[in-house]
Structure formats: structure tokens, C-alpha cells
Design a protein around this motif. Structure first.
Motif, PDB file in Angstrom:
ATOM      1  N   LYS A  33       0.746   4.252  -2.868  1.00  0.00           N
ATOM      2  CA  LYS A  33       0.418   5.628  -2.486  1.00  0.00           C
ATOM      3  C   LYS A  33       1.561   6.581  -2.850  1.00  0.00           C
ATOM      4  O   LYS A  33       1.333   7.684  -3.359  1.00  0.00           O
ATOM      5  CB  LYS A  33       0.101   5.698  -0.991  1.00  0.00           C
TER       6      LYS A  33
ATOM      7  N   HIS B 101      -7.780  -1.296  -3.351  1.00  0.00           N
ATOM      8  CA  HIS B 101      -7.155  -1.755  -2.109  1.00  0.00           C
ATOM      9  C   HIS B 101      -6.181  -0.720  -1.551  1.00  0.00           C
ATOM     10  O   HIS B 101      -5.785  -0.807  -0.391  1.00  0.00           O
ATOM     11  CB  HIS B 101      -6.372  -3.061  -2.348  1.00  0.00           C
ATOM     12  N   PHE B 102      -5.764   0.243  -2.372  1.00  0.00           N
ATOM     13  CA  PHE B 102      -4.643   1.104  -2.008  1.00  0.00           C
ATOM     14  C   PHE B 102      -5.029   2.570  -1.774  1.00  0.00           C
ATOM     15  O   PHE B 102      -4.148   3.403  -1.552  1.00  0.00           O
ATOM     16  CB  PHE B 102      -3.574   1.025  -3.107  1.00  0.00           C
ATOM     17  N   ASP B 103      -6.326   2.874  -1.842  1.00  0.00           N
ATOM     18  CA  ASP B 103      -6.805   4.244  -1.607  1.00  0.00           C
ATOM     19  C   ASP B 103      -6.135   5.242  -2.544  1.00  0.00           C
ATOM     20  O   ASP B 103      -5.682   6.322  -2.124  1.00  0.00           O
ATOM     21  CB  ASP B 103      -6.576   4.666  -0.144  1.00  0.00           C
TER      22      ASP B 103
ATOM     23  N   LYS C 161       0.819  -1.208   0.000  1.00  0.00           N
ATOM     24  CA  LYS C 161       0.000   0.000   0.000  1.00  0.00           C
ATOM     25  C   LYS C 161       0.855   1.260   0.000  1.00  0.00           C
ATOM     26  O   LYS C 161       0.571   2.211  -0.747  1.00  0.00           O
ATOM     27  CB  LYS C 161      -0.932  -0.005   1.223  1.00  0.00           C
TER      28      LYS C 161
END
Length: 392
Positions: free
Chosen positions: A196, A229-231, A192
Motif C-alpha cells: 500500500k 490481496h493488498f487492496d 500489505k
């Protein structure tokens, strides 16, 4: 002497099976043997073989019109756009249909160069994006690339899941292309913090972020799109494989601010967006929602990994069992080809990833019984491979 007949070029190793029928998560050979299909056409049959809804939509469309370019309107395309609107990647309100994942990557690369007026593309080590000349240029494995060079340039490969490597992304980069889970490279999920940071640096440098969801998209990882899943949000998303429920179709999604800058003639495809493809995508979207496919993939993927870990925990040759949703890899300490052959002998079809990984890409319909079947077959495959290696 017998008469010579046409020969098919063999770019794939022959599996020695003559498959005559498929239904849901199973296929049958011409001897009547039933197989659990965790190969699924490299993940295409995620909604199951011969899904009833998709067959109905295709049959109906075949009786109306089969061939039509996107220059003409048609009712099935309007229905598809309404269905896609309910599951599209966030803020990516424009779509163009093509026929394969590689074609989708080609268009994404072309768009990134036109929009940014830059040339350089960043990809990642162990990536796989396809075998046409543009997609091949951003595919890591030299075995695939080198015989066909020179490809498009410049392309630079960075370390996947490595934050320091992202410092090499500068304001001369047109796009960065990334898989949320590297499939061919070994079933390696992104971290993640890596995704990001990648989103932040591409925004800072004005580089477009292309997320390749040809294999991960459309519910397989437990969300409709794996990037969720990773915003983060992509600038361009490519989809394929499962999106047509078995029919050959791919898609490129992009936002208005990019779509408004594209012009007539920038791209085209004789078969892209044909009525059968739009019918298949329409039906696939309906199945995805009505069957709550992403949630099933999440729950079943967790259970499958749990069962595999329990069955294989005593093997020192198993380095790791990893995945996301129903995209699962068993990483071994040796070439997995023998284990994959034994799995097939045990009536479980799987495929290789990277140099050492047995890859499972099950249809969402997989049951706990199927998982036990596959896990026992994997246990036998690994055990017999270990024994052979010790004997030699």
C-alpha cells in the motif's frame, strides 16, 4: 566410435529423469515411475498437465490456422479477448501477448520509459524478473547479472518489505517493479502495508507501478491476481506461466491512458499473440472460471501449509514454512539441494528458491493424499540431510 550427434546446451542442472508423459498433477518417467509434480515447469502447469479443455482448443486451432500476426483479425482472438475481459486486472483494459515472462517484462520497462520520459527503474533485493537484458537488469542475483553487464541503467535495488527503503523513490523514477510474492528469491510474500505504501509513493512521484505476476498470477495465490490481496491497483501487470495452461505465452496488461500513448512500431513479436497462444489463453480462462481455481488454490494452500507444519514441526533445521495459496516454501537452515534430491527419490518433484528454500508450485488439482505424500517425502529429505550434516 559412435557418430557424434547434436548436443543441447545445459543451462539447467540435469535432474537425471526422462519424463515421457504428464496428466493433471502427475508425470511419468520412461521406467513407468509416477511422480507428484510440484515443480510443474516452474509453475507453468498450474492447471494440470494435458488439461482436456486446453488440448481441445489447441487441436481445433491447429486444424484451422497456426501462424498469424496481430495485424490480422481472427475469431479465436476475439473469443480470447471476451474471456480475458472477465478476469482481467481491474481497469487494465488493454493487453498484448508475448511468448515468455522475460519478454513481458521487457515490454513493461519500455512502456514505462516512453510514458514517463524518465530512465530510472526501481526493483527489489531478492527479485527475479527474467534473463533477457532488460529483465536481467532488474533481477537482484549478481550471479545472473554480472557476467552480462553493462545492462540497462540506471537501476536501484531497495529492501523488500521495508517501508523506510521506499523513501528513495523520487520523481526521476520511471517505474517500480515488484513481485507480490518473491518466487525465485525464496517464496517471500509482500506485506500489505508495504504494498500500500509502495502504491501511494509511486502515485505521488508519478512513477509507474509494474506488478510482475508471471509466477503469482492466474489464480495461484488464491485470487486471480496476487495484487488483489493488498487492496491496490497496478499501472502495468505482467502475466505468464499458468495463463496458457502449458502453452508458451505471456501478457502485458495496461490501462487506456497508457495504451492511447503507444504507437505503431513501439514493440512487436513474430509469434506474440499467435492463434495457438490465443486458443490456449481462451481455454485457460474457461478452466479458471468453471473450476473456481483461485478458491481451490486458497483452500488447498492453507491445508497444505497446515499439513507441512504438522509433519515438520519437530525439525530445528526448518526455519519457516510460508507461502500464499499454492505457492509454498520450506525455508531450511542449509542448502536444500540434498533434500530436493531425496524428495525426487520419493517421487516428488520440487525446486529450489533463494539459497535455503524448497519450493512447491503444485497444480490446483493437488489432493490431500498428494499433500501427505509430499509432506512425508519432505520429512525424509530433511531428516536424511540433517543426519548427513551431523555425520560430517
Amino acid at each position: 566410435m559412435g557418430e557424434e550427434i547434436m548436443k543441447m546446451l545445459k543451462f539447467y542442472q540435469d535432474r537425471g529423469l526422462n519424463i515421457v508423459k504428464g496428466k493433471d498433477q502427475y508425470v511419468w518417467d520412461n521406467q513407468g515411475n509416477k511422480y507428484l509434480d510440484l515443480h510443474a515447469g516452474h509453475g507453468v502447469a498450474f492447471l494440470g498437465h494435458n488439461n482436456k479443455t486446453i488440448i481441445e482448443y489447441l487441436k481445433k486451432q491447429m486444424e484451422e490456422i497456426i501462424t498469424l500476426t496481430p495485424a490480422f483479425d481472427t475469431p479465436i482472438r476475439e473469443e480470447m479477448l471476451k474471456e480475458l475481459d472477465t478476469i482481467k486486472p481491474e481497469n487494465l483494459d488493454n493487453v498484448f501477448l508475448l511468448n515468455s515472462g522475460s519478454e513481458a517484462i521487457e515490454l513493461a520497462i519500455k512502456i514505462s520509459r516512453k510514458i514517463t520520459k524518465r530512465k530510472k527503474i526501481i526493483a527489489f533485493k531478492n527479485s527475479f524478473h527474467g534473463r533477457t537484458m532488460g529483465a536481467l537488469a532488474v533481477t537482484w542475483n549478481k550471479k545472473y547479472r554480472e557476467p552480462f553487464e553493462p545492462l540497462i541503467e540506471p537501476v536501484e535495488f531497495l529492501e523488500y518489505n521495508n517501508l523506510d527503503s521506499l523513501k528513495k523513490i523520487s520523481d526521476d523514477v520511471a517505474a517500480v517493479i515488484v513481485e507480490p510474492v518473491q518466487g525465485e528469491g525464496g517464496v517471500i510474500p509482500a506485506k500489505k502495508e508495504f504494498m500500500k505504501a509502495l502504491r501511494e509513493i509511486t502515485e505521488k512521484t508519478g512513477s509507474l507501478l509494474i506488478i510482475d505476476e508471471v509466477q503469482t498470477g492466474f489464480g495461484r495465490t488464491g485470487k486471480i491476481w496476487a495484487y488483489q490481496h493488498f487492496d491496490i491497483k497496478p499501472d502495468i501487470l505482467t502475466a505468464g506461466k499458468a495463463i496458457g495452461g502449458g502453452f508458451p505465452v505471456s501478457a502485458v496488461f495496461l490501462p487506456d491512458w497508457i495504451g492511447e500513448k503507444l504507437e505503431e512500431g513501439d514493440h512487436g513479436s513474430t509469434y506474440g499473440g499467435n492463434p495457438l497462444a490465443t486458443a490456449a489463453v481462451t481455454a485457460a480462462c474457461k478452466v479458471l472460471k468453471s473450476e473456481n481455481v483461485p478458491e481451490q488454490a486458497r483452500e488447498k494452500g492453507e491445508l497444505f501449509i497446515k499439513i507441512l507444519k504438522e509433519k515438520l514441526e519437530d525439525f530445528k533445521s526448518v526455519r519457516e514454512i510460508r507461502g500464499l495459496g499454492l505457492m509454498i516454501g520450506i525455508d531450511l537452515r542449509f542448502n536444500p539441494s540434498t533434500a530436493i534430491k531425496i524428495l525426487q527419490d520419493e517421487k516428488v518433484l520440487s525446486l529450489k528458491a533463494g539459497l535455503t528454500v524448497v519450493r512447491f508450485l503444485p497444480p490446483y488439482l493437488i489432493t490431500q493424499y498428494d499433500m501427505e505424500w509430499a509432506s512425508n517425502a519432505a520429512r525424509k529429505g530433511i531428516s536424511e540431510t540433517e543426519r548427513t550434516k551431523l555425520a560430517s
